[in-house]
Motif scaffolding. Sequence first.
Motif, PDB file in Angstrom:
ATOM      1  N   ILE A   1       0.442  -0.356   0.385  1.00 43.25           N
ATOM      2  CA  ILE A   1      -0.429   0.020   1.536  1.00 43.25           C
ATOM      3  C   ILE A   1      -0.108  -1.181   2.603  1.00 43.25           C
ATOM      4  CG2 ILE A   1      -2.952  -0.486   1.937  1.00 43.25           C
ATOM      5  CD1 ILE A   1      -3.418   0.560  -0.783  1.00 43.25           C
ATOM      6  N   ASN A   2       0.128  -2.487   2.181  1.00 43.53           N
ATOM      7  CA  ASN A   2       0.479  -3.424   3.133  1.00 43.53           C
ATOM      8  C   ASN A   2       1.611  -3.071   4.281  1.00 43.53           C
ATOM      9  OD1 ASN A   2      -1.624  -5.307   2.490  1.00 43.53           O
ATOM     10  ND2 ASN A   2       0.052  -6.364   0.969  1.00 43.53           N
ATOM     11  N   GLU A   3       2.577  -2.505   3.491  1.00 47.96           N
ATOM     12  CA  GLU A   3       3.971  -2.138   4.273  1.00 47.96           C
ATOM     13  C   GLU A   3       3.792  -0.949   5.022  1.00 47.96           C
ATOM     14  OE1 GLU A   3       8.572  -2.275   3.803  1.00 47.96           O
ATOM     15  OE2 GLU A   3       7.230  -2.482   1.927  1.00 47.96           O
ATOM     16  N   VAL A   4       2.961   0.044   4.874  1.00 51.49           N
ATOM     17  CA  VAL A   4       2.738   1.317   5.523  1.00 51.49           C
ATOM     18  C   VAL A   4       1.759   0.769   6.558  1.00 51.49           C
ATOM     19  CG1 VAL A   4       1.473   3.483   5.947  1.00 51.49           C
ATOM     20  CG2 VAL A   4       3.049   2.923   3.937  1.00 51.49           C
ATOM     21  N   GLY A   5       0.633  -0.044   6.293  1.00 54.41           N
ATOM     22  CA  GLY A   5      -0.414  -0.437   7.299  1.00 54.41           C
ATOM     23  C   GLY A   5       0.215  -1.457   8.370  1.00 54.41           C
ATOM     24  N   SER A   6       1.126  -2.144   7.970  1.00 58.16           N
ATOM     25  CA  SER A   6       1.845  -3.126   9.032  1.00 58.16           C
ATOM     26  C   SER A   6       2.858  -2.450   9.982  1.00 58.16           C
ATOM     27  CB  SER A   6       2.530  -4.317   8.325  1.00 58.16           C
ATOM     28  OG  SER A   6       1.611  -4.793   7.464  1.00 58.16           O
ATOM     29  N   MET A   7       3.786  -1.643   8.995  1.00 57.95           N
ATOM     30  CA  MET A   7       4.680  -0.889   9.817  1.00 57.95           C
ATOM     31  C   MET A   7       4.196   0.067  10.843  1.00 57.95           C
ATOM     32  SD  MET A   7       7.423  -2.285   8.857  1.00 57.95           S
ATOM     33  CE  MET A   7       8.554  -1.114   9.661  1.00 57.95           C
TER      34      MET A   7
ATOM     35  N   PHE B   1       6.733   8.225   4.926  1.00 57.25           N
ATOM     36  CA  PHE B   1       6.354   7.837   3.629  1.00 57.25           C
ATOM     37  C   PHE B   1       5.934   8.927   2.654  1.00 57.25           C
ATOM     38  CE2 PHE B   1       2.389   7.313   5.865  1.00 57.25           C
ATOM     39  CZ  PHE B   1       1.446   7.688   5.066  1.00 57.25           C
ATOM     40  N   CYS B   2       6.258   8.688   1.304  1.00 57.69           N
ATOM     41  CA  CYS B   2       5.495   9.691   0.456  1.00 57.69           C
ATOM     42  C   CYS B   2       4.727   8.889  -0.403  1.00 57.69           C
ATOM     43  CB  CYS B   2       6.659  10.351  -0.314  1.00 57.69           C
ATOM     44  SG  CYS B   2       7.651  11.393   0.703  1.00 57.69           S
ATOM     45  N   ALA B   3       3.528   9.241  -0.848  1.00 53.00           N
ATOM     46  CA  ALA B   3       2.688   8.767  -1.661  1.00 53.00           C
ATOM     47  C   ALA B   3       1.919   9.744  -2.563  1.00 53.00           C
ATOM     48  CB  ALA B   3       1.632   7.896  -0.881  1.00 53.00           C
ATOM     49  N   ASP B   4       1.988   9.418  -3.829  1.00 53.08           N
ATOM     50  CA  ASP B   4       1.129  10.725  -4.606  1.00 53.08           C
ATOM     51  C   ASP B   4       1.177  10.014  -6.018  1.00 53.08           C
ATOM     52  OD1 ASP B   4       0.002  13.362  -5.063  1.00 53.08           O
ATOM     53  OD2 ASP B   4       1.293  12.906  -6.912  1.00 53.08           O
ATOM     54  N   GLY B   5      -0.103   9.175  -6.448  1.00 56.48           N
ATOM     55  CA  GLY B   5      -0.256   8.695  -7.717  1.00 56.48           C
ATOM     56  C   GLY B   5       0.815   7.499  -7.742  1.00 56.48           C
TER      57      GLY B   5
ATOM     58  N   LEU C   1       9.140   4.822   1.008  1.00 65.43           N
ATOM     59  CA  LEU C   1       9.060   4.507   2.356  1.00 65.43           C
ATOM     60  C   LEU C   1      10.492   5.094   2.995  1.00 65.43           C
ATOM     61  CD1 LEU C   1       7.637   1.071   1.930  1.00 65.43           C
ATOM     62  CD2 LEU C   1       6.660   3.234   2.805  1.00 65.43           C
ATOM     63  N   VAL C   2      10.462   5.583   3.950  1.00 68.43           N
ATOM     64  CA  VAL C   2      11.646   5.816   4.780  1.00 68.43           C
ATOM     65  C   VAL C   2      11.828   5.397   6.078  1.00 68.43           C
ATOM     66  CG1 VAL C   2      12.851   8.109   5.770  1.00 68.43           C
ATOM     67  CG2 VAL C   2      11.271   8.567   3.709  1.00 68.43           C
ATOM     68  N   TYR C   3      13.072   4.641   6.171  1.00 70.28           N
ATOM     69  CA  TYR C   3      13.252   3.804   7.407  1.00 70.28           C
ATOM     70  C   TYR C   3      14.542   4.271   8.055  1.00 70.28           C
ATOM     71  CZ  TYR C   3      10.022   0.301   5.459  1.00 70.28           C
ATOM     72  OH  TYR C   3       8.892  -0.728   5.087  1.00 70.28           O
ATOM     73  N   GLU C   4      14.463   3.827   9.162  1.00 65.20           N
ATOM     74  CA  GLU C   4      15.808   4.098  10.020  1.00 65.20           C
ATOM     75  C   GLU C   4      16.993   3.548   9.234  1.00 65.20           C
ATOM     76  OE1 GLU C   4      16.293   2.074  13.642  1.00 65.20           O
ATOM     77  OE2 GLU C   4      14.806   0.598  13.238  1.00 65.20           O
TER      78      GLU C   4
ATOM     79  N   PHE D   1       7.769  -5.273   4.485  1.00 66.62           N
ATOM     80  CA  PHE D   1       6.575  -5.963   4.669  1.00 66.62           C
ATOM     81  C   PHE D   1       5.387  -5.728   3.484  1.00 66.62           C
ATOM     82  CE2 PHE D   1       8.427  -5.350   8.709  1.00 66.62           C
ATOM     83  CZ  PHE D   1       7.731  -6.396   9.623  1.00 66.62           C
ATOM     84  N   GLY D   2       6.149  -5.786   2.266  1.00 68.26           N
ATOM     85  CA  GLY D   2       5.181  -5.632   1.239  1.00 68.26           C
ATOM     86  C   GLY D   2       4.484  -6.854   0.713  1.00 68.26           C
ATOM     87  N   LEU D   3       4.753  -7.882   1.534  1.00 68.38           N
ATOM     88  CA  LEU D   3       3.597  -8.988   1.457  1.00 68.38           C
ATOM     89  C   LEU D   3       2.869  -9.518   2.349  1.00 68.38           C
ATOM     90  CD1 LEU D   3       6.041 -11.501  -0.982  1.00 68.38           C
ATOM     91  CD2 LEU D   3       4.327  -9.797  -1.726  1.00 68.38           C
ATOM     92  N   ALA D   4       3.254  -8.490   3.513  1.00 61.91           N
ATOM     93  CA  ALA D   4       2.706  -9.066   4.749  1.00 61.91           C
ATOM     94  C   ALA D   4       1.030  -8.913   4.587  1.00 61.91           C
ATOM     95  CB  ALA D   4       3.115  -8.026   5.829  1.00 61.91           C
ATOM     96  N   LYS D   5       0.593  -9.667   5.586  1.00 61.22           N
ATOM     97  CA  LYS D   5      -0.993 -10.020   5.557  1.00 61.22           C
ATOM     98  C   LYS D   5      -1.617  -9.779   7.005  1.00 61.22           C
ATOM     99  CE  LYS D   5      -4.841 -12.711   3.457  1.00 61.22           C
ATOM    100  NZ  LYS D   5      -5.008 -11.801   2.573  1.00 61.22           N
ATOM    101  N   LEU D   6      -2.340  -8.879   7.450  1.00 65.44           N
ATOM    102  CA  LEU D   6      -2.999  -8.706   8.512  1.00 65.44           C
ATOM    103  C   LEU D   6      -4.264  -9.623   8.936  1.00 65.44           C
ATOM    104  CD1 LEU D   6      -2.817  -4.733   8.866  1.00 65.44           C
ATOM    105  CD2 LEU D   6      -1.290  -6.454   9.542  1.00 65.44           C
ATOM    106  N   CYS D   7      -4.371 -10.176   9.852  1.00 65.75           N
ATOM    107  CA  CYS D   7      -5.385 -10.994  10.301  1.00 65.75           C
ATOM    108  C   CYS D   7      -5.668 -10.960  11.905  1.00 65.75           C
ATOM    109  CB  CYS D   7      -5.157 -12.508   9.801  1.00 65.75           C
ATOM    110  SG  CYS D   7      -3.708 -13.210  10.406  1.00 65.75           S
ATOM    111  N   SER D   8      -6.887 -11.759  12.180  1.00 64.89           N
ATOM    112  CA  SER D   8      -7.298 -11.531  13.508  1.00 64.89           C
ATOM    113  C   SER D   8      -6.291 -12.661  14.271  1.00 64.89           C
ATOM    114  CB  SER D   8      -8.628 -11.851  13.805  1.00 64.89           C
ATOM    115  OG  SER D   8      -8.934 -12.137  15.236  1.00 64.89           O
TER     116      SER D   8
END
Length: 604
Positions: A332-338, A352-356, A361-364, A435-442
């Motif tokens: 979620i972090n990686e998709v949300g950040s990217m 990206f593909c997500a099921d269960g 994740l598909v990158y260039e 970006f799996g460990l990324a964190k979003l903030c204001s």
Amino acid sequence: MESFFKMVPLFFCFLLISNVSELKAAQEECQTERCKHQTIRFPFNLKGQQPDPCGYHGFGINCTEKKQMVLELPQNVKLMVKHIDYKAQRIQLSDPGGCLPLQLPNLDLSASPFQFPTNYRPQKYTIFNCSRESNMGNLPLYDAYDYGYYRGEIPCLSSPEFQVIAISSNSKRDPEFVNCSITLLNISKTEVYGEMLYSQTGDVHLSWSQPNCNECEAVGRKCKLKINNKQGETECFGTTKKQRDRRKILLVVSIILGSCLLGLILFGLYRIHRSHKAAKEAQLKIEKITDQFKDKLGEGAYGTVFKGRLSNDVLVAVKVLNNFNATGEEFINEVGSMCRIHHVNVTRLIGFCADGNKRALVYEYMPNESLEKFIFVAKEEDYRLGWEKLQDIAMGIAKGIEYLHQGCDQQILHFDIKPHNILLDKNFNPKISDFGLAKLCSKEQSAVSMTAARGTMGYIAPEVLSRNFGKVTHKSDVYSFGMLLLEMVGGRKNIDATVESTSQVYFPEWVYNCLDRGEELRIRIENEGHVQIARKLTIVGLWCIQWYPADRPSMKAAIHMLEGEVDSLTVPPNPFGHADAVQMRANIPRKPNNRELPVIFELE
């Protein structure tokens, strides 16, 4: 909570089954039967179809193959039932042969639970068989003198030559009739009713007083005989009307809730089926894109990267996650950040593909893979990047991090800046990835709340491990960038796990001591220009790895330092002389890379 939701279906199923079974049991106990259009219930019972306790003694009825109800009375008198009035407790009977007087000599109700209605007046009659020539039809119907009754001809006993009449035995004088004789039908010993002799319908009405079910029926219940009771006592059974109404409401509610629950279960099964189907389709697509995972590009802490090709022949890198928590936080972090990032120095997420628990994740595609491949080489002659290109790469990484901190709507802290996560395109332009460990903030948020350290040991800022050094902010990425710069300069990892003494392996401290003493860095230098580049990268890196966040520059300031001349830069204070820094460095583990860290709670 999960156990509660699991119990809800069981509860409603039990409620539904119990109500249905109770209702069925109540219906099966002395269940009402029908013979043709007539309802048969207590005190009557259909012989052979209803249990004996469901009827009263003497109230047995046979239902013939022609659906005719026959009531058996004492003395082998069998009469056909035409109607039963349970409320008035009266039954209407007729002779099956159509001639009720033939049954009268044997009709004795003394041993029967039935009696004639109170408005009937019993009389004894003498039956006369008279010739048609006697003109008996001219006799008066009522003789006031001798209180004799003449009711006329009894059709079912008469014939074309003779007519049969009845004269009351209460007459005070014996009538003398010409051409008349007493018939063989002897009913003079039995009190009967004139209505039974002369009724046009040939019917007789009987009533009963016992058993009386009015009290049971008044509250909506039914009657039956008490089991093993020889006195013929009755008892009420079944539920009252109020109880039945309540049970019907409960049954309806149970059916509605059960139907809703069944609908939810079916919908859930449908969603699971669709989910599994989508998962299989996604897996097939991923396998097709990656050519059955044939070309492996690398493997990280949270997944494996494979080379792939889309239908339009565009090369991609497919990162299949294989090590994530149950909530999929890294994904979620990686998709949300990217999804928020559009910068030349950040890898582009194509899809990206997500099921269960199957996520990808598909990158260039980056043909030159990661920076780690080019700076950590076994032999110096294998080093293929020049100092100018290293400086360009450092500038690109710095601009990418600065964009994450200030260029997006929300500030993105990467928390895992290291050579392995810097990819290089065909022109060796750097792009920040993973970006799996990324964190979003204001952007206005001065500090980040964290309950666990995140990152790779050797690149993690001190304040992430211990709040004694300050709060976690965007300066944590600055520290990781500084460690990255020093590894680019040294061409080696800052921490060498192959050396026994920790003091010998910590490259940042060694290179600082070289600068502080004015010594040459004694690293691969080809010309004077390269010396200036190496010195600049080293000084900027040492500024970025200051132990306290307040002493580090922002990424914008770091970019300004990288763009300037080396002569304008000053050597930073010694970041390794503080007691806390010495203690922290002494605790560096021997094999730190890609190691999961224990939960560390906030101290402030």
